[in-house]
Each structure stands twice: as C-alpha cells, then as structure tokens.
Design a protein around this motif. Structure first.
Motif, short mmCIF file in Angstrom:
data_model
loop_
_atom_site.label_atom_id
_atom_site.label_comp_id
_atom_site.label_asym_id
_atom_site.label_seq_id
_atom_site.Cartn_x
_atom_site.Cartn_y
_atom_site.Cartn_z
N ALA A 112 -15.02 -23.57 13.67
CA ALA A 112 -15.74 -22.48 13.01
C ALA A 112 -15.03 -22.05 11.73
N SER A 113 -15.79 -21.59 10.78
CA SER A 113 -15.24 -21.09 9.53
C SER A 113 -15.93 -19.78 9.19
N ALA A 114 -15.48 -19.17 8.12
CA ALA A 114 -16.06 -17.89 7.72
C ALA A 114 -17.54 -18.02 7.37
N VAL A 143 -14.72 -14.47 13.24
CA VAL A 143 -13.89 -15.67 13.20
C VAL A 143 -12.48 -15.35 12.76
N SER A 144 -12.34 -14.42 11.81
CA SER A 144 -11.03 -14.00 11.31
C SER A 144 -11.20 -12.67 10.58
N PRO A 145 -10.10 -11.97 10.28
CA PRO A 145 -10.21 -10.72 9.52
C PRO A 145 -10.85 -10.90 8.15
N LEU A 196 -2.76 -6.43 11.04
CA LEU A 196 -4.07 -6.54 11.64
C LEU A 196 -3.96 -7.21 13.00
N LEU A 197 -4.97 -6.96 13.82
CA LEU A 197 -5.02 -7.60 15.13
C LEU A 197 -5.23 -9.11 14.97
N HIS A 198 -4.48 -9.87 15.76
CA HIS A 198 -4.58 -11.33 15.67
C HIS A 198 -5.82 -11.85 16.39
N GLY A 202 -14.68 -13.27 18.22
CA GLY A 202 -15.26 -14.55 18.60
C GLY A 202 -14.57 -15.13 19.82
N ASP A 203 -13.24 -14.91 19.92
CA ASP A 203 -12.51 -15.38 21.10
C ASP A 203 -13.06 -14.72 22.36
N PHE A 204 -13.33 -13.42 22.25
CA PHE A 204 -13.86 -12.69 23.41
C PHE A 204 -15.25 -13.20 23.77
N PHE A 205 -16.10 -13.41 22.75
CA PHE A 205 -17.45 -13.90 23.01
C PHE A 205 -17.42 -15.27 23.67
#
Length: 257
Positions: A112-114, A143-145, A196-198, A202-205
């Motif tokens: 996955a990407s932004a 996906v990322s901050p 920021l939180l690492h 998406g990891d949770f989903f």
C-alpha cells in the motif's frame, strides 16, 4: 427389526435435529439482519439473498435427513447424500475463496502507498471519523502519518509515557519535516521534538479483516468436514438398506420357488 442399525440411526437423526435447530436460528438471525439491511439500504447495504439460501438450505437438508432416516428409504438417503456432496464442494470453494482473498488483501496491504488513502482523505466526514478513531485506537493515518499531508492532527501525537488501548507502550516516531502537527512531547519535562504514533489505523483495520477471514474459513471448512461425515454415514445407511432389501428379496424368491 429396522433396516438400519438402531444406534447409527439415532445418532444420524440427533445430528440432523441439531442442524435443524441451527437452521431455525439462522433464519431468525437472517430476519433480524434483513430488517436492519432494509434500514441501511440507502447507504448501499449488501444483499442478504445468499444468507437466506444458506439458512433455508440447512433447515431443508436436515429435515430431509430426518425423513430419510425415519422412513429408511434408499432414494431419500441417496438424495440426502447428493446434497452432502454438493454442500461439501460449495463449502470448500467458499473456504478457498476466503483464503485467496485474505492472501491478496495481505499482499495489497503490504504494498500500500499513500495513493490508496487519497480518496478516503478527500472526504471531510471520513477525515473527521478517522481523527476520532485515531484518538481511541492510538493510531495515525490510514497508511502513514503522511496521509494528512502538511496538517497532522493532535490525535496523532505520541507520548513516551503513553499506553495503547489494549495495554503496552505506544511506539513513537519523529514528525516528518515541514509538517504542522501535534505539540512537542513535554511529558518528561524536557523539550523533545514532536513525535507521532507509529501504528497506523490501516494496521488495525487489517487485523479486524484478518480475524473475520479466519472465522469465515473455520466456518466453511467446518461445514465441509461435517458434510463429508454426513455423506459417509448416509452411504453406510444406504448399504444397510440395500443389504436388507436384497436379503428379503432372496428369501421371497426361495419361498415362491
């Protein structure tokens, strides 16, 4: 004396009654789910036709099994065995589809990407929902901050002394340069750069989706094994019925002779 072994017959009827009850429960649950689906139809809720087919099928086939065992008719048992073969094949196909879907989803998630998050982040309501979710789950971005572009919300802020919603310490990463976001971490009394939180949402989903896939796999493969056992028992009962009928036929021929 019956054509089928008494213990085998009682065991067969017991399990069919059990699955008949499961079928009734599934039909009741489908009725409730249909009522909810009608309310959510405006939001594009999926059709529950396959759930209706499955629930009615479980009840109908279990009723056929009970009738076949009580009547001790070879034709009824053969029809039941045919349904068991079809059910086993269908459950195996659905189970394999779930396995393939989960593996494809995992590969897509890893790559996955932004770009994948842009349609989601373009919706203002989705952004607000994600912002609230981040505070509850201690995650940042889909996906990322970087999904938040230059304005990272305070819900992405990470404290070195913070703990996640399920225990354990939050993992903090440095804020990307050139972005506006949470204030620096002052929990230790020292002016640290903002972190920021690492973990990403998406990891949770993906964890939730993976759990649902595992449950579905167990469900489909479990029903496939059950159908295989039902097929073997039905074939054994058919053999006993044929043996009994052939023995009676032979004795009648001898008497007439």
């Amino acid at each position: 004396m019956g054509k089928i072994n008494g213990c085998l017959k009682c065991l067969f009827i017991f399990f069919n009654v059990l699955f008949g009850i499961i079928g009734c429960v599934l039909i009741y649950g489908t009725i409730k789910a249909t009522a909810f689906s009608l309310q959510m139809s405006a939001f594009g809720a999926p059709s529950l036709a396959w759930l209706w087919v499955f629930a009615i099928g479980v009840l109908g086939i279990s009723s056929l099994g009970i009738y076949a065992a009580c009547s001790e008719k070879a034709l009824a048992l053969k029809i039941f065995a045919g349904f068991m073969v079809a059910g086993m094949v269908i459950m195996m196909i659905f189970g394999i589809i779930i396995v393939v879907f989960r593996n494809q989803l995992r590969d897509s998630f890893d790559k996955a990407s932004a770009e994948l998050a842009k349609p989601f982040m373009a919706n203002e309501e989705a952004r607000e929902a994600l912002n609230q979710l981040q505070g509850a789950l201690h995650c940042c971005g889909v996906v990322s901050p970087k999904d938040w572009a230059d304005e990272i919300p305070s819900s992405c802020g990470c404290s070195s002394s913070g703990s996640g919603p399920y225990g354990g310490r939050d993992i903090c990463v440095a804020k990307p340069p050139g972005t506006n976001g949470p204030p620096p971490d002052l929990s230790t009394g020292i002016d640290h750069p903002a972190h920021l939180l690492h973990s990403t949402c998406g990891d949770f989903f993906f964890t939730i989706i993976n759990m649902v896939c595992n449950i579905a796999m167990g469900f489909f493969f479990g029903f496939a094994v059950t159908a295989l056992l039902g097929l073997l028992v039905a074939l054994l009962m058919i053999r006993q019925v044929k043996r009994h009928d052939s023995a009676d036929g032979g004795s009648y021929a001898m008497k007439s002779y």
